[in-house]
Design an enzyme around this catalytic site. Structure first.
Site, PDB file in Angstrom:
ATOM      1  N   ASP A   1       0.701  -5.029   6.702  1.00  0.00           N
ATOM      2  CA  ASP A   1       1.382  -5.189   5.832  1.00  0.00           C
ATOM      3  C   ASP A   1       2.358  -6.107   6.311  1.00  0.00           C
ATOM      4  O   ASP A   1       2.491  -6.498   7.093  1.00  0.00           O
ATOM      5  CB  ASP A   1       1.805  -4.639   4.444  1.00  0.00           C
ATOM      6  CG  ASP A   1       1.858  -5.015   2.622  1.00  0.00           C
ATOM      7  OD1 ASP A   1       1.405  -4.470   1.870  1.00  0.00           O
ATOM      8  OD2 ASP A   1       1.691  -6.418   2.745  1.00  0.00           O
TER       9      ASP A   1
HETATM   10  C1  GLC Z   1       2.538  -8.198   0.125  1.00  0.00           C
HETATM   11  C2  GLC Z   1       1.930  -6.884   0.053  1.00  0.00           C
HETATM   12  C3  GLC Z   1       0.163  -7.492   0.360  1.00  0.00           C
HETATM   13  C4  GLC Z   1      -0.103  -8.197   0.580  1.00  0.00           C
HETATM   14  C5  GLC Z   1       0.638  -8.903   1.665  1.00  0.00           C
HETATM   15  C6  GLC Z   1      -0.249 -10.847   1.781  1.00  0.00           C
HETATM   16  O1  GLC Z   1       4.099  -7.502   0.777  1.00  0.00           O
HETATM   17  O2  GLC Z   1       1.833  -6.038   0.105  1.00  0.00           O
HETATM   18  O3  GLC Z   1      -0.317  -6.265  -0.587  1.00  0.00           O
HETATM   19  O4  GLC Z   1      -1.535  -8.693   0.694  1.00  0.00           O
HETATM   20  O5  GLC Z   1       2.110  -8.922   1.660  1.00  0.00           O
HETATM   21  O6  GLC Z   1       0.345 -11.552   1.032  1.00  0.00           O
END
Ligand code: GLC
Length: 756
Positions: free
Chosen positions: A281
């Site tokens: 993430d």
């Molecule tokens: C965010 C979220 C995740 C998302 C990623 C990219 O922090 O936790 O769900 O897909 O970053 O935007």
């Protein structure tokens, strides 16, 4: 001409495709030409600058692309921009390896569907798959290859704002939704055309169990609970062929998921046989320094060793893996394995053959936000709404007279969309006022007043309406706003109160400790009720709220979640009865926050409260409130009434290798046709470990004409009765089982059988 030339150039510069045109041959050949730095570059995912979904930004993107230091980009919108980034990669880098472009397309691209918690409330897997299909059509028309969806985290704590993004508290339903979405995005997983996108199941694992409902907080649970109650939706998505998985921010068993080899390799790869790649993430690697696992080099090496293939934004891989390799802390084989998986994904997408395959400007002009997509989104939005109360049949409204539409959610475009509408045009949705005017027709007069701001506290409102989703806070006093509302109400025959949460009050980093409708809005609602006119509460929310006062005092409550770009018209369709609501809750609505976590598939404990009792000393209960939710899992009303009868089993016994048929007759006792979600729950009365008092094991959505009856049958197979025992063996144990069938998890008819 240019496209063909570029493709030819690309092929000339890469190894000639082997005779078998095999994916493995091609990728192995390419790997053999890459330097260590170039392989590491393929593990580095950067964030674009069109919008932000995290607290750090990537820099010098074009330069890093040229140097082969970026494998893909997300948070960039528009086929022209994507084409230009791709051009740099395939013309100006040494090996001309194409980029992969991702985005959080989690409930639609420009045609926006209800938030996933609303989509799940349709209990209609075909509709959910169709929403993902349309999302894939539109996103791929704009150059996107890959979405960070489905989010399948089981959530039992509505204080957690990201409950909005998933399918609620049940693993059986969550697994079905996960499979529907993967299929909608990926189709048959071949990507021969350019209108499918790769899914990324997230957030693996257990992110929804963050303590106290506070985002990014500690997760700690037994492995028995993990495997019996939380893990199945991830497994279902992987079994459906999800091409990628996203690691969650939280720790599991004291090790952050991003460095958790048991999770990423033992379970995901060696037990569930994930074929695709694993991405962290947003800055998930770098955050492990704050978790206290080590410095950036240490945590980057641990992530690679755990089985992570791609680093989202941390640049921990990019900046430290070469050094770790030199120091013998990681091996080239580990880097090759991760790089291989990423290159295979690009190969499957066809990007080596045609890096501009998804950059079809004609498609971008004709296949996004189309009337057909919007019409489907409106239908699905109406299907997602949950009718929580309808005393004295206040609903449906008649298309006549004067209707006052009052509240801070009545006249907003952007806040009707819901969290994570990152690619939507915030100015496009109709407001609720516009939607009701459109549906109610020329014999109805609609008057509007804002009535109150979102919250008394301006700073709270500011935190809740970020990223362009402003509600234009009104600087009048509460009293002035209220007087405007009462003057509008005075002209009306019926009042529609548009209240609840702004779209950014749920989603990421949007936890709340007080789940009431915000203060000034409650004051407004009470004043509107005092007028003595019929009041319909149209509730906008990204999560279960505590509505005890509203349930007692408001005649009609329609929960519309954040219904997406077509929600305004859809709300009109339901309020005026053109559509009969049939949504059912997938997350429990508690009476108050003190009851949380409160979920239907709970254990019995050694001191259960006797059925129907409010309180008994020395039993598992509270002094100040009973144990029951306000609205249980599976609950939702209709403009008609359904009666359940004649629950039967084909036998009162079942062999370990046999099965049973359960059946029920459902009768539409009302005056109009409607859809009903018939739910089947099973209770294992005794086990080698404690078992929940009931678990969803089947559901069927049926449409029944007024006065008609339908017999619904369910097959009960041994697989539905299995569970993980103390040794984490997936077992079937003989004994007595209760089968419960009804229109929600509380109001059921029960019949028992014995498994031999
Ligand atoms: C965010 C979220 C995740 C998302 C990623 C990219 O922090 O936790 O769900 O897909 O970053 O935007």
């Amino acid at each position: 001409m240019k496209k063909t030339f570029l493709s030819l150039l690309l092929l000339c510069s890469l190894p000639v495709l082997s005779q078998d045109n095999g994916q493995d041959t091609f990728v192995q050949n390419l790997l053999s030409q890459m330097t260590l730095e170039e392989k590491i570059g393929q593990l580095n995912l950067s964030a674009g600058e069109d919008f932000s979904t995290g607290q750090a930004q990537s820099t010098n993107i074009a330069g890093k692309i040229k140097n082969g230091q970026i494998t893909g980009i997300f948070n960039i919108k528009g086929v022209d921009k994507i084409r230009e980034m791709q051009r740099i990669a395939v013309e100006e880098s040494r090996l001309k390896i194409p980029l992969i472009f991702g985005m959080d397309v989690i409930h639609g691209y420009e045609t926006v569907f209800p938030i996933p918690l609303g989509l799940a409330s349709t209990w209609n897997m075909e509709a959910i798959e169709q929403s993902a299909r349309i999302a894939a059509l539109e996103a791929s028309a704009d150059g996107i290859h890959w979405t960070f969806s489905p989010m399948v985290d089981i959530a039992r704590d509505p204080r957690w704002g990201r409950i909005a993004e998933g399918s609620g508290e049940d693993p059986f339903l969550g697994g079905a939704v996960a499979q529907a979405m993967v299929k909608g995005y990926q189709g048959d997983n071949t990507y021969t055309g350019n209108d499918r996108i790769m899914a990324c199941v997230k957030h693996y694992a257990l992110y929804g169990a963050s303590e106290a409902g506070r985002d990014y907080n500690t997760v700690d649970m037994s492995r028995i609970r993990m495997f019996n109650e939380y893990m199945y939706p991830y497994q279902a998505a992987v079994e459906a062929g999800a091409e990628s998985v996203m690691a969650s921010f939280n720790e599991v068993d004291g090790v952050p998921a991003t460095a958790n080899k048991w999770l990423m390799t033992d379970i995901l790869r060696n037990t569930w046989h994930l074929k695709g790649f694993i991405v962290t993430d947003y800055t998930g690697i770098e955050e492990m320094t704050a978790h206290g696992i080590g410095d950036l080099q240490t945590v980057s090496a641990r992530a690679l060793d755990a089985g992570i293939d791609m680093d989202m934004v941390s640049e921990g891989f990019l900046s430290t893996l070469a050094q770790s390799f030199k120091e013998g802390k990681i091996t080239e084989e580990q880097i090759n394995t991760a790089c291989y998986r990423v290159l295979v994904a690009k190969y499957k997408l066809g990007l080596f053959t045609d890096p501009y395959k998804f950059c079809d400007t004609q498609r971008a002009k004709t296949q996004i936000y189309t009337p057909e997509h919007r019409s489907i989104a409106r239908k699905i939005a109406a299907e997602s709404f949950v009718l929580l109360k309808n005393a004295d049949d206040v609903l449906p409204l008649k298309k006549q007279g004067t209707i006052a539409v009052i509240g801070p959610m009545a006249n907003t475009r952007s806040n009707i969309l819901g969290a994570w509408s990152v690619s939507a045009d915030l100015s496009k949705p109709a407001t609720l006022v516009e939607g009701l005017k459109e549906v109610s027709g020329k014999n109805t007069r609609i008057v509007y007043a804002k009535g109150s701001n979102l919250t008394e506290d301006a700073e709270y409102e500011k935190r809740s309406t970020g990223t362009g989703h402003t509600l234009y806070r009104d600087n009048q006093t509460n009293e002035q706003l209220l007087n405007e509302a009462l003057s509008a109400a005075q002209k009306a025959d019926v009042i529609v109160a548009a209240l609840g949460e702004a779209s950014e009050m749920s989603g990421e980093s949007s936890s709340r400790t007080d789940l009431n409708i915000p203060d000034v809005q409650q004051d407004l609602l009470k004043a509107l009720l005092k007028t003595g006119k019929p009041v319909v509460l149209v509730l906008f929310t990204g999560r279960p709220l505590t509505l005890t006062w509203e349930q007692e005092n408001v005649p009609a409550i329609l929960n519309v979640w954040h219904g997406g770009s077509e929600a305004a018209g859809a709300i009109g369709d339901v309020l005026f009865g053109d559509v009969n609501p049939g949504g059912k809750l997938v997350a429990t609505f508690p009476k108050n926050v003190g009851q949380i976590p409160l979920y239907y598939n709970h254990k019995n404990t050694g001191r259960p409260l006797p059925e129907g009792k409010w309180f008994e000393k020395y039993r598992s209960n509270y002094l100040d409130v009973d144990n029951e939710p306000l609205y249980p899992f599976g609950y939702g009303l209709s403009y008609t009434q359904f009666e359940y009868s004649d629950v039967k089993l084909s036998s009162s016994t079942m062999e370990a290798n046999g099965n049973l048929t359960a059946s029920v007759t459902v009768t539409n006792k009302g005056q109009r046709a409607g859809a009903e979600v018939v739910q089947l729950y099973i209770r294992d009365r005794e086990g080698s470990v404690t078992r929940p008092v009931k678990e969803l094991k089947g559901f069927e959505k049926v449409f029944i004409e007024a006065g008609q009856s339908k017999e619904i049958t369910f097959q009960i197979t041994p697989g539905l009765l299995k569970f993980y025992n103390y040794h984490l063996e997936y077992v079937l144990e003989p004994g007595e089982f209760d089968v419960m069938i009804g229109g929600n998890s509380r109001d059921v008819k029960t019949i028992r059988f014995t498994l031999h």
